[in-house]
Design a protein around this motif. Structure first.
Motif, PDB file in Angstrom:
ATOM      1  N   PHE A  81       0.864  -1.173   0.000  1.00  0.00           N
ATOM      2  CA  PHE A  81       0.000   0.000   0.000  1.00  0.00           C
ATOM      3  C   PHE A  81       0.905   1.229   0.000  1.00  0.00           C
ATOM      4  O   PHE A  81       1.642   1.443   0.957  1.00  0.00           O
ATOM      5  CB  PHE A  81      -0.900   0.019   1.231  1.00  0.00           C
ATOM      6  N   VAL A  82       0.851   2.022  -1.056  1.00  0.00           N
ATOM      7  CA  VAL A  82       1.735   3.174  -1.187  1.00  0.00           C
ATOM      8  C   VAL A  82       0.935   4.448  -0.941  1.00  0.00           C
ATOM      9  O   VAL A  82      -0.110   4.676  -1.568  1.00  0.00           O
ATOM     10  CB  VAL A  82       2.400   3.222  -2.576  1.00  0.00           C
ATOM     11  N   ALA A  83       1.420   5.280  -0.015  1.00  0.00           N
ATOM     12  CA  ALA A  83       0.764   6.540   0.308  1.00  0.00           C
ATOM     13  C   ALA A  83       1.392   7.679  -0.478  1.00  0.00           C
ATOM     14  O   ALA A  83       2.504   7.561  -0.998  1.00  0.00           O
ATOM     15  CB  ALA A  83       0.869   6.813   1.804  1.00  0.00           C
ATOM     16  N   SER A  84       0.687   8.782  -0.543  1.00  0.00           N
ATOM     17  CA  SER A  84       1.159   9.932  -1.316  1.00  0.00           C
ATOM     18  C   SER A  84       2.428  10.546  -0.729  1.00  0.00           C
ATOM     19  O   SER A  84       3.160  11.242  -1.430  1.00  0.00           O
ATOM     20  CB  SER A  84       0.061  10.999  -1.393  1.00  0.00           C
ATOM     21  N   ASP A  85       2.732  10.274   0.562  1.00  0.00           N
ATOM     22  CA  ASP A  85       3.929  10.845   1.187  1.00  0.00           C
ATOM     23  C   ASP A  85       5.131   9.913   1.147  1.00  0.00           C
ATOM     24  O   ASP A  85       6.170  10.214   1.717  1.00  0.00           O
ATOM     25  CB  ASP A  85       3.635  11.258   2.631  1.00  0.00           C
ATOM     26  N   GLY A  86       5.002   8.754   0.479  1.00  0.00           N
ATOM     27  CA  GLY A  86       6.118   7.835   0.372  1.00  0.00           C
ATOM     28  C   GLY A  86       6.074   6.668   1.340  1.00  0.00           C
ATOM     29  O   GLY A  86       6.893   5.761   1.254  1.00  0.00           O
ATOM     30  N   PHE A  87       5.114   6.644   2.250  1.00  0.00           N
ATOM     31  CA  PHE A  87       4.913   5.514   3.156  1.00  0.00           C
ATOM     32  C   PHE A  87       4.514   4.308   2.310  1.00  0.00           C
ATOM     33  O   PHE A  87       3.660   4.414   1.431  1.00  0.00           O
ATOM     34  CB  PHE A  87       3.814   5.874   4.148  1.00  0.00           C
ATOM     35  N   ALA A  88       5.118   3.138   2.572  1.00  0.00           N
ATOM     36  CA  ALA A  88       4.828   1.941   1.774  1.00  0.00           C
ATOM     37  C   ALA A  88       4.620   0.761   2.712  1.00  0.00           C
ATOM     38  O   ALA A  88       5.573   0.124   3.156  1.00  0.00           O
ATOM     39  CB  ALA A  88       5.961   1.663   0.791  1.00  0.00           C
ATOM     40  N   ALA A  89       3.369   0.475   3.042  1.00  0.00           N
ATOM     41  CA  ALA A  89       3.048  -0.596   3.985  1.00  0.00           C
ATOM     42  C   ALA A  89       3.006  -1.935   3.263  1.00  0.00           C
ATOM     43  O   ALA A  89       2.399  -2.068   2.193  1.00  0.00           O
ATOM     44  CB  ALA A  89       1.703  -0.322   4.647  1.00  0.00           C
ATOM     45  N   GLU A  90       3.651  -2.930   3.864  1.00  0.00           N
ATOM     46  CA  GLU A  90       3.669  -4.291   3.332  1.00  0.00           C
ATOM     47  C   GLU A  90       2.710  -5.136   4.168  1.00  0.00           C
ATOM     48  O   GLU A  90       2.891  -5.273   5.376  1.00  0.00           O
ATOM     49  CB  GLU A  90       5.082  -4.863   3.406  1.00  0.00           C
ATOM     50  N   ILE A  91       1.679  -5.706   3.524  1.00  0.00           N
ATOM     51  CA  ILE A  91       0.678  -6.483   4.256  1.00  0.00           C
ATOM     52  C   ILE A  91       0.443  -7.811   3.542  1.00  0.00           C
ATOM     53  O   ILE A  91       0.079  -7.821   2.362  1.00  0.00           O
ATOM     54  CB  ILE A  91      -0.655  -5.720   4.377  1.00  0.00           C
ATOM     55  N   PRO A  92       0.644  -8.935   4.228  1.00  0.00           N
ATOM     56  CA  PRO A  92       0.345 -10.226   3.596  1.00  0.00           C
ATOM     57  C   PRO A  92      -1.144 -10.358   3.342  1.00  0.00           C
ATOM     58  O   PRO A  92      -1.973  -9.939   4.169  1.00  0.00           O
ATOM     59  CB  PRO A  92       0.847 -11.242   4.620  1.00  0.00           C
ATOM     60  N   ALA A  93      -1.486 -10.939   2.196  1.00  0.00           N
ATOM     61  CA  ALA A  93      -2.894 -11.055   1.824  1.00  0.00           C
ATOM     62  C   ALA A  93      -3.684 -11.868   2.838  1.00  0.00           C
ATOM     63  O   ALA A  93      -4.878 -11.614   3.042  1.00  0.00           O
ATOM     64  CB  ALA A  93      -3.009 -11.683   0.438  1.00  0.00           C
ATOM     65  N   ALA A  94      -3.045 -12.833   3.472  1.00  0.00           N
ATOM     66  CA  ALA A  94      -3.752 -13.669   4.437  1.00  0.00           C
ATOM     67  C   ALA A  94      -4.371 -12.837   5.553  1.00  0.00           C
ATOM     68  O   ALA A  94      -5.465 -13.139   6.036  1.00  0.00           O
ATOM     69  CB  ALA A  94      -2.796 -14.713   5.022  1.00  0.00           C
TER      70      ALA A  94
END
Length: 270
Positions: A81-94
């Motif tokens: 999930f990429v935010a407009s400020d450069g934050f990039a959250a990694e989330i497993p689909a499970a």
């Protein structure tokens, strides 16, 4: 001066009245959703979030069940999930797909009705914000509540994409450093790179040129992670603190073990 003020007001009004767009790419071509389109869906609901991570209070949103937008995604897949400020959250689909008591929602900011500012002088969490009902059931971390989301895409998992972050393969499977690598992915990777690897653009690299375990005593590093302002007061700082509810003492021990281990595994940035 009046013209400048008027121009700023018009720009602000235009920004908050134009419908926003969210791009979702699950590997079969990107699909774009607009604010009005999402809010017109039959499955949109009003959800109440008692302990909202971004606003630190109870909030109510119009929101769509996130998994309803992830058709075709398998539980073994991985999302960024990429935010407009450069934050990039990694989330497993499970975590998003399993029926484990927690549910992820895509909160949608209505055009012309902006959500409150996150702090004085800062924007709000819109236009799109991933919120959770009953997050405690699946131990959802605070970094898994990305806001100001601009895109969602399916990617290979972190270990495949960024091998320079991996701890030594000779370590036992239950070693603190291996456990800490998992904690790192959940709590640090959304803002930081390590060994020059990663997609986030908010914080500094945590291994090159120096790892924080090399220049901070363990007690000061612990204090900094719990409350960054306790070590270095800076009103413009972006790093959040991690309470024991968000990061247990055991997880913090493991995270520090991973960072200390990686200090001996510096790699040239790709």
């Amino acid at each position: 001066m009046r013209r400048l003020l008027l121009g700023w007001c018009l720009a602000w009004f235009s920004f908050h009245t134009v419908a926003a767009e969210l791009k979702i790419d699950l590997g079969q071509g990107a699909q774009t959703y607009q604010t009005a389109q999402l809010l017109a869906r039959s499955d949109v609901r009003t959800v109440e979030i008692p302990a909202d991570v971004a606003y630190k209070r109870t909030m109510r949103y119009r929101a769509v069940p996130l998994r309803a937008l992830l058709i075709g995604l398998g539980r073994e897949d991985h999302l960024q999930f990429v935010a407009s400020d450069g934050f990039a959250a990694e989330i497993p689909a499970a975590l998003l797909l399993d029926d484990h008591g927690s549910q992820a929602w895509l909160a949608v900011e209505p055009a012309g009705q902006p959500w409150p500012a996150l702090a004085p002088g800062k924007p709000g969490a819109g236009p799109f914000y991933v919120v959770w009902t009953h997050p405690e059931a699946a131990k959802v971390g605070q970094e898994q509540w990305p806001y100001q989301v601009a895109s969602i895409r399916k990617l290979a998992d972190v270990s495949q994409r960024f091998p320079a972050m991996l701890p030594d393969s000779a370590l036992p499977a239950d070693s603190p450093a291996r456990r800490g690598y998992t904690v790192f992915q959940r709590t640090c990777l959304a803002c930081h790179t390590l060994n020059g690897s990663g997609d986030a653009k908010l914080g500094p690299d945590l291994n090159i040129p120096h790892n924080p375990t090399e220049y901070l005593r363990a007690d000061l590093l612990r204090a900094y992670i719990r409350d960054p302002q306790s070590l270095r007061h800076w009103p413009q700082a972006k790093m959040p603190g991690f309470s024991r509810d968000a990061l247990s003492d055991t997880d913090l021990d493991d995270l520090l073990a991973y960072l200390k281990h990686m200090a001996g595994r510096k790699a040239t940035p790709p």
